[in-house]
Design an enzyme around this catalytic site. Structure first.
Site, mmCIF file in Angstrom:
data_model
loop_
_atom_site.group_PDB
_atom_site.id
_atom_site.type_symbol
_atom_site.label_atom_id
_atom_site.label_comp_id
_atom_site.label_asym_id
_atom_site.label_seq_id
_atom_site.Cartn_x
_atom_site.Cartn_y
_atom_site.Cartn_z
ATOM 1 N N GLU A 8 -10.331 3.156 -3.222
ATOM 2 C CA GLU A 8 -8.877 3.185 -3.774
ATOM 3 C C GLU A 8 -9.046 2.468 -5.207
ATOM 4 O OE1 GLU A 8 -6.009 1.789 -1.223
ATOM 5 O OE2 GLU A 8 -6.457 3.299 0.113
ATOM 6 N N GLU A 12 -9.428 8.396 4.451
ATOM 7 C CA GLU A 12 -8.404 7.296 5.262
ATOM 8 C C GLU A 12 -7.377 8.405 5.481
ATOM 9 O OE1 GLU A 12 -7.447 3.594 3.674
ATOM 10 O OE2 GLU A 12 -9.477 3.175 3.195
#
Length: 504
Positions: free
Chosen positions: A176, A307
């Protein structure tokens, strides 16, 4: 009330392999996923082997867990791997500033994680620290894990008790980067990913799949920047890209945002909006795939969703930073819907990792002391394990009911099918909150007989398992029959079903 649906499966028309790694898992140093989850310590009264909880290992082996991603997540970009090797009582502590602001003692580190993967029979997916680490630190970690000679890192590994190197097939280049991994722009991160990937070497026979951290949901700027960093639109370069996959993340909620509503207390409207949001991942995957196809028509770079899952409010009385939430039938149906979509895009989408495996978000397993509960989502993984490394089959819905959600129509039936070793597996996700569904599937191309049929449901879509009722939501047999080549089954409201077929 009972509605009807019609569909077709072409048993003789196969597509790409559905990679087993689409059924991957994720274990972060977050809440009780690692500590009081996988790791109980060697002195724990809970049965363990070298500190690793054995009933969790047994449960995950039963779903053929293919890979495990570790140590994060956001935690990965503040984790320095040398803190987690050597004698445990000498390892330095650190503050886990992302998750609960608790003190991490580093008792579960590299050797413990690799031991866990060996016990699970799962491939390790190690996520390196690009955010607060260095290129040298990440390169040394790869060498420590995978090199087999007298190099400095190989010697250090031997000093810590491991002679032979491990096989590490998957390597994450940060996490991220648009947020907790560094708040970078796509172009800046793409240059960093290319630099880090260059120094993550293939040592000996270990071949790394280097995974660049990509988009939040459908932010195509990230995919475009990462593709442009290794190729140009319309180019026919012969060199191999320095990273072999690009990731994205997608969390499901009911449209109001993550961590804003309760896991088990929801209305019909919230239920349907959740299903519509879950179904939206197909549009996201298709957009990333189309962009990647334009830059990489030969398919050298894979797409990874490392994810995914539901994200609800934490359970009352628990640490807000630990992300412990209940797991209901609704969550299981989100999983079933995701897998159908993943199967349809198996040509380019080759890995997915649910968040997370134990005690965090949409977990497979919940623990409380020495008790262990298998969640409804766990059962979807178990019922669907026959799709792993099977060939995708043509599966088409001809007619099905739908529900109006906002400005869109949500089909209330999703399904997919695959074949392996003369056995087909058909998975059906029925999303209607209250109505049963009679499904007729025209089986074309090969003769088939029903080997086993199971359904997962409960009286309410909000039902869940707990220590007092661990099998409240569990698979049970369902009647399915084939007459003149047509497979018929009645699905109860809010249910997931699998039908295994023996093929002539």
């Amino acid at each position: 009330m009972t509605a009807t649906a019609r569909a077709v499966v072409d048993l003789d028309v196969t597509g790409p392999v559905i990679s087993r790694h689409l059924y991957g898992h994720f274990a972060e140093h977050l809440g009780r996923c690692i500590y009081d989850g996988f790791w109980v310590g060697e002195d724990s009264p809970v049965p363990n082997e070298r500190g690793i909880r054995l009933d969790i290992v047994e449960a995950l082996r039963a779903v053929n867990i293919p890979n495990l991603r570790w140590p994060g997540g956001c935690f990965a970009d503040e984790y320095h791997w040398r803190d987690g090797i050597g004698p445990r009582d000498q390892r330095p502590r650190m503050a886990n500033t992302h998750w609960g602001d608790v003190i991490e003692n580093n008792h579960f580190g590299t050797h413990e994680f690799m031991d866990l993967c060996d016990m699970l029979g799962a491939d390790p997916y190690v996520n390196g620290n690009l955010g607060s680490g260095t290129v040298q630190e990440m390169a040394d970690w790869v060498e420590y894990l995978t090199r087999d000679d007298d190099s400095p890192m190989a010697r250090l590994r031997r000093e810590n008790g491991r002679d032979e190197p491990w096989k590490v097939p998957f390597w994450g280049l940060g996490n991220e980067a648009w947020g907790c991994g560094g708040t970078m722009s796509p172009e800046h991160y793409a240059n960093e990913a290319r630099r880090y990937a260059t120094f993550c070497r293939n040592h000996g026979g270990n071949q790394l799949t280097r995974i660049a951290a990509g988009a939040n949901e459908g932010d195509l700027r990230w995919t475009r920047a990462l593709m442009e960093a290794v190729n140009c639109l319309g180019c026919t370069k012969d060199d191999n890209p320095v990273y072999q996959a690009i990731s994205f993340h997608y969390y499901t909620h009911s449209g109001t945002g993550i961590n804003t509503e309760d896991a088990a207390g929801f209305t019909d409207d919230q239920y349907y909006r959740t299903m519509a949001y879950a179904a939206g991942i197909e549009r996201i995957v298709a957009a990333h795939v189309a962009l990647m196809d334009a830059y990489d028509p030969r398919g050298r770079i894979d797409l990874v969703c490392d994810e995914w899952g539901t994200w609800w409010n934490v359970e009352e009385g628990t640490n807000p930073g630990f992300l412990f939430q209940q797991n209901t039938v609704r969550d299981a149906l989100v999983a079933g819907l995701h897998f159908d979509i993943f199967h349809r895009h198996a040509r380019r989408l080759t890995m997915a990792n649910i968040a997370q495996t134990v005690n965090v978000l949409q977990a497979m397993i919940l623990t409380d002391g020495d008790s262990l509960v298998l969640t409804p989502t766990y059962h979807v993984f178990e019922m669907n394990k026959g799709h792993q490394d099977a060939l995708q089959l043509g599966a088409h819905i001809l007619e099905a009911p739908s529900e109006t959600v906002g400005d869109e129509e949500l089909p209330l039936l999703s399904f997919s099918a695959s074949v392996k070793d003369h056995r087909a597996l058909v998975s059906l996700t029925h999303l209607a909150a209250h109505d049963d569904l009679d499904v007729s599937i025209d089986l074309r191309g090969r003769a088939a007989s029903v080997a086993r049929a199971r359904v997962l449901s409960a009286e309410s879509a909000s039902a869940f398992n707990d220590p007092s009722a661990p099998d409240r939501v569990a698979p049970t047999p369902v009647e399915a029959q084939i007459d003149d080549g047509v497979l018929s089954v009645r699905l109860p409201a809010h249910s997931f079903a699998t039908i295994e077929l023996d093929l002539a």
